[in-house]
Every structure is written in structure tokens, then in C-alpha cells.
Enzyme design. Structure first.
Site, PDB file in Angstrom:
ATOM      1  N   HIS A   7      -7.766  -5.618  -0.271  1.00 48.90           N
ATOM      2  CA  HIS A   7      -6.575  -4.845   0.080  1.00 48.90           C
ATOM      3  C   HIS A   7      -5.971  -5.389   1.382  1.00 48.90           C
ATOM      4  CE1 HIS A   7      -3.879  -1.569  -0.442  1.00 48.90           C
ATOM      5  NE2 HIS A   7      -4.148  -1.022   0.734  1.00 48.90           N
ATOM      6  N   SER A  25       0.845  -1.190   0.000  1.00 47.70           N
ATOM      7  CA  SER A  25       0.000   0.000   0.000  1.00 47.70           C
ATOM      8  C   SER A  25       0.888   1.251   0.000  1.00 47.70           C
ATOM      9  CB  SER A  25      -0.946  -0.051   1.205  1.00 47.70           C
ATOM     10  OG  SER A  25      -2.020   0.831   1.028  1.00 47.70           O
ATOM     11  N   ASP A  45      -8.400  -5.522  -4.719  1.00 46.24           N
ATOM     12  CA  ASP A  45      -7.735  -4.536  -3.870  1.00 46.24           C
ATOM     13  C   ASP A  45      -8.648  -3.360  -3.511  1.00 46.24           C
ATOM     14  OD1 ASP A  45      -5.198  -4.343  -2.663  1.00 46.24           O
ATOM     15  OD2 ASP A  45      -4.176  -4.415  -4.595  1.00 46.24           O
TER      16      ASP A  45
END
Ligand SMILES: *[C@@H]1O[C@H](CO)[C@@H](O)[C@H](O)[C@H]1NC(C)=O
Ligand SMILES: *[C@@H]1O[C@H](CO)[C@@H](O)[C@H](O)[C@H]1NC(C)=O
Length: 557
Positions: free
Chosen positions: A454, A211, A336
Site C-alpha cells: 500500500h 487510498s 496493497d
């Protein structure tokens, strides 16, 4: 020799050989001593927690070298996280004094030497995050122990400033910003200078992160400041091109923060902000608000890296010559965007009905700069496989695909293509993690078809299915062993297929002509190799939509 003597001899030799340990290590700042954890016969890991790699930073200044210490620093306790807002955004926690790192060094019969080194950067939207102990309840997500032990690599995790303290910028030389990126750079340089004393090979350093940590890895490989320090890089679900990864109008945010803390907004602003205390500055960060289809949440993340003319001398797209000799392994999770899009569009949840209008509104937000024509062409693309009367699954999946593409997948493809196009010796490997979510299925909270959301990759990369086996099935241990194998092989050789660990499927390099990628999941086999990931949508976002721009302004990428 009588039997007892023999037994004693055996026990003693076991005792000594299984306790291979570095003991006290000499670093540039002074001596440090960690803790040796036995992992089995002839196997152990030395863990060093809380080694300073820079001094306590001044507010809104680059990090400076640590003055050093005398005596032996007991590196057995995590340092504090860098100061950040709490989940409810009503208070702050952590410390200004947070530029510390942790090191895991695996040993066999003998003390290790010349091991590959992997440096981890945490995510958290450049607003929050930490690798100093438990992330949630008792679960220390980022423990390097499994990766170090299984892959026989050194793992290092570092602290870097986040939020206002890490990324506030006036967009000029008053407050150039990128303080958190300078922290990361300082940690990389420290590892390069010191890791040999821990049994590491300073010429074999791989950065990895997820991320905002993945985007950090991307920035660290694009900056000219890491030349000769970094050999390889892994970005998981985050690159410099993600819409949340850069702030294109930092001055505006600086004005808002200045007003909140009572600083003048004229030429006294920077000096005033620098003399404001850390807690006040931290709490003055723009609030992260609940998103909606008309104002998706990620567009509110504004404290992020900037083109400052120094760490980033130019737009990321123009800096790929700096990573031409860096091997790059990069990818996303197939859903995600689920975590974010389910917040923005509450009707996506399993028990609700999603009106088509919600999907159109979400898409309109993301295609705003391309006008009605842009929305129409994008909507046609995302609905092209719908039934004449679309099922709820089709509608909901389109919403998650839109979020995934916009927030992560398309920007990641941009980075992959540019890396491959500009590379000299550096190789490129592209992946899509598409393991079904542990939260999906009958009786579970997510829609049955939800794949990898995610941050779902983290548990597998950090070996959680082995650490807390009851929470996982055998297939998750398989997947975890695959990911650790690809990741640590890559750190060792620059090729995820070659190294100490066996892999289930050979992962072809992404080439300029083939555009290959690997689908990673517990059931992967030869047909998990694909080409041209989501090409229709890559074309839509990088070619068709930008060509529709009518306002004459140059936009992202
Ligand atoms: C990195 O480590 C591998 C395996 O130990 C070794 O073959 C290689 O020469 C090392 N150095 C570089 C620069 O790749
Ligand atoms: C590979 O995996 C896919 C998806 O699980 C499956 O449909 C296919 O039969 C497998 N192929 C082989 C050769 O095992």
C-alpha cells in the site's frame, strides 16, 4: 557588434526566455504571487503555495466562499494541515483554517496556456493526511513539481477536513456529514473558475488520489455536484466500495463522540457538538486500535463518507450515471493489503512462522456475515493452489492476498465493472502495479516475494526516483517515467497511451467484454496486458459469498 556585445545579448536573451513566469495572477479572491523555480534552459515551474479556496470553515458545516483580500497575497508558504490526531493519538496538530491549495505550473520558453490540470487528494483513511509540505522528515512526498515538469501539466494539491471535523455525522439532517468531501468539491469548483488565469484549461481537469484520496476521487466522480467540472479521474488503491470508505452506521459513532465530549445524546446533540471546540472534537475520534486476525484494523475506521441524500443522493452503486462521461483510470497494488495484514497477523513477518489457523481466523473475520459456509468456501478458494503440506511462503502469501482482495482489490474491480457498464463517452482503464517492494529481498525486512505494498505507487507517480536518485535504482526511474507518462497522457487526452510522453506498452481500454488490465512494473512488456484480474476471487466475493447470505439483510454493494 563586438564579441562582448554578442555575448551580452546571448546572456540577456537566455535570462529573459528562461524566466517565463506568470508573475502576479488575478484570482476571484484577489491577486496572488508565487515563486518561479528555474529547472534548466527554457524550463521553469511557477509554484503557488497556500492559496485559500474557501473561508475558514465553521465546525461541522459545509465550506463557504472566501471573502477575498486586498493587495498581493504572497503564495510562497504552505498553509497548515487540516487539524488531525497525531501518530500516537495522544495529541492533535494542524489548524481549522486549512482550506488552501497549492499549484505547480510548468513553463517552456513561453508562459504556458491551456494546460491540462491534475488535482491531487491525499490519503490517510479520512482520519489524517496533508499535502502542505513535508510528510515525513524532509520528504515532501506530494510535491507536484516532477509531474508538472515531465508531463507538462498543472498540478494542484488541496487540503480537506479529516477525522471528526471532516466526517462526523448523525446520519440525518442534523449533521449530514461529508464535510471533507464538500471541501474537495469546493476546491474543484475553485480550480474550474480560476485555473485559466494560471495557464490551465478548465475543461481538462483530472482528479487523482490514493487510498482515501482514491476513494475521494471515486465519490467526487459519482456525486451529481461535479457535473461539468471534472473530465477525468484516477483512483489509486481506493474506491467508494472499499469496506473502510463508507460508514453505514454514522449515528452510532456520533453517539460515542458525543459521550466522550460530554454532549447530551438527545435532540440537543448536534447543536452541542457544533459548539464544541475543534481540538476536543478531534481528540474524541474513535481510537485506531492495533488489529488482530479476529478484529482486523481497517474495520475500525469509522469516520468516513456517508450516504447523506445530498452529496451522495444514493448508494454509490446507483450513482454511476453521474460518471458516464468521465474517463476513469483505476487500479491497485498487487500486495496493497500487506501493510495492514502484517499488523493484523504478526506471524506473517519474515522471521516468524504462520500457523494455518491465523489465515483461517483472518478470513473468518472478513467473511463473518456469510457464516461457516462462507468461511469454508472462501478458505477452499484461497488454499486451492497450496501444496499438500503448504510452505510458509504459500501460507503467508494467502494471508496477504486475503487482505489485498478484501480491503482494496475486489472493491476496485466492482467500481471498474460498474464504470464500464454505465459509461457513455467515458473510457475505463484498469491497472495492477506489481513492482517488487524495495523492502523485500535478502537482508531486507519483508518476505522476498512481497510486491507493491500500500502507498508504494506514490513514490513513482510523484517522481521520487528522480528527486532522490541515491535511494533508487535505474529500474525505479524507468518505472517512475512510465507511470508519469501514462498518468499525464491520460490527463491530457483521456488515453494513457496518447500525449506528450512515450509509453513502454500500449494499455488497452477495459471493455465490457474484454475486461483488460495492465500490469505495471519496471520490466513491463507486451505480455503485461492481462484480462479478468483475479476473476476467481472477484466471483467469490461478489457472487458466491453474497448468495450464501442467510440472514435476509442487505449487505454492502
Ligand atoms: C484538453 O487538452 C488537449 C491537449 O491540449 C486538447 O486537445 C483538448 O481539446 C483539451 N480539451 C478537452 C475538453 O479535452
Ligand atoms: C516479458 O516480461 C516477462 C516477465 O518479466 C518475461 O518473462 C518475458 O520473457 C518478457 N517477454 C518479452 C517478449 O520480452
Amino acid at each position: 557588434m563586438d564579441l562582448l556585445t554578442i555575448l551580452f545579448a546571448v546572456v540577456l536573451s537566455l535570462g529573459t526566455t528562461s524566466a517565463a513566469t506568470l508573475g502576479v495572477v488575478q484570482t476571484e479572491g484577489g491577486r496572488v504571487q508565487g515563486k518561479n523555480i528555474p529547472l534548466g534552459l527554457f524550463r521553469s515551474v511557477d509554484v503557488f503555495k497556500g492559496i485559500p479556496f474557501a473561508a475558514k470553515p465553521e465546525i461541522l458545516e459545509k465550506p463557504k466562499p472566501h471573502p477575498g483580500w486586498s493587495g498581493v497575497l504572497k503564495a510562497t508558504k504552505f498553509a497548515s494541515r487540516c487539524m488531525q490526531i497525531s501518530v500516537l493519538q495522544t495529541s492533535s496538530f494542524g489548524s481549522e483554517d486549512c482550506l488552501y491549495l497549492n499549484i505547480w505550473v510548468p513553463h517552456g520558453r513561453e508562459v504556458s496556456s491551456n494546460l491540462p490540470v491534475m488535482i491531487w487528494f491525499y490519503g490517510g483513511g479520512f482520519m489524517v493526511g496533508g499535502s502542505m509540505g513535508a510528510n515525513f522528515l524532509n520528504n515532501y512526498l506530494y510535491s507536484g513539481q516532477e509531474i508538472a515538469d515531465r508531463g507538462n501539466v498543472i498540478v494542484v494539491s488541496v487540503g480537506y477536513r479529516v477525522g471528526t471535523l471532516g466526517f462526523l455525522s448523525t446520519g440525518d439532517s442534523d449533521l449530514p456529514g461529508n464535510y471533507g468531501l464538500w471541501d474537495q468539491h469546493a476546491s474543484i469548483a475553485w480550480v474550474h473558475r480560476n485555473i485559466r488565469a494560471f495557464g490551465g484549461d478548465p475543461e481538462n481537469i483530472t482528479l487523482f488520489g490514493e487510498s482515501a484520496g482514491g476513494a475521494s476521487v471515486s465519490f467526487q466522480s459519482l456525486t451529481p455536484h461535479n457535473k461539468g467540472l471534472v473530465r477525468r479521474a484516477i483512483s489509486q488503491s481506493g474506491v467508494a466500495f472499499c469496506p473502510w470508505a463508507m460508514n453505514k452506521d454514522p449515528h452510532k459513532v456520533a453517539l460515542q463522540v458525543a459521550e466522550k465530549v460530554g454532549c447530551p445524546t438527545d435532540d440537543r446533540m448536534a447543536a452541542c457538538l457544533k459548539s464544541t471546540d475543534a481540538k476536543t472534537l478531534t481528540m474524541a475520534a474513535p481510537r485506531i486500535v492495533q488489529g488482530s486476525p479476529d478484529a482486523p484494523g481497517v474495520l475500525h475506521l469509522t469516520l468516513s463518507p456517508v450516504v447523506d441524500g445530498d452529496f451522495l443522493p444514493d448508494q454509490p452503486a446507483n450513482l454511476f450515471h453521474n460518471s458516464a462521461d468521465i474517463d476513469y483510470l483505476v487500479g491497485v497494488n498487487n500486495h496493497d493489503g500487506h501493510l495492514f495484514t502484517a499488523q493484523d497477523v504478526p506471524s506473517l513477518s519474515k522471521d516468524k512462522t504462520t500457523p494455518v489457523e491465523d489465515i483461517r481466523r483472518l478470513l473468518a473475520s472478513y467473511t463473518k456475515e456469510f457464516g461457516q459456509a462462507g468461511l469454508d468456501v472462501a478458505f477452499a478458494e484461497y488454499t486451492s493452489t497450496w501444496e499438500s503440506s503448504p510452505s510458509q511462503d504459500s501460507i503467508k502469501k494467502a494471508g496477504v492476498d486475503i487482505g489485498t482482495d478484501y480491503i482494496f482489490l475486489i472493491p476496485t474491480q466492482t467500481a471498474i465493472y460498474l464504470h464500464a457498464d454505465n459509461s457513455k463517452s467515458g473510457r475505463t482503464f484498469s491497472y495492477l502495479l506489481n513492482e517488487p517492494s524495495l523492502m523485500a529481498g535478502p537482508g531486507k525486512p519483508y518476505n522476498d516475494w512481497v510486491g507493491s505494498d500500500h502507498a508504494d505507487d506514490l513514490q513513482f507517480v510523484f517522481g521520487k526516483p528522480f528527486v532522490t536518485p541515491k535511494a533508487y535504482a535505474d529500474r525505479h526511474r524507468d518505472l517512475s517515467s512510465y507511470m508519469i507518462a501514462y498518468w499525464t497522457n491520460f490527463a491530457r487526452t483521456g488515453n494513457p497511451n496518447q500525449g506528450n510522453l512515450k509509453v513502454p506498452v500500449s494499455w488497452p481500454e477495459f471493455t465490457r467484454s474484454g475486461h483488460q488490465f495492465l500490469e505495471i512494473n519496471a520490466k513491463m512488456n507486451e505480455s503485461s496486458v492481462g484480462q479478468e484480474m483475479r476473476l476467481r476471487f472477484v466471483r467469490l466475493w461478489t457472487s458466491t459469498l453474497p448468495s450464501l447470505q442467510s440472514d435476509g439483510v442487505t449487505h454492502a454493494q
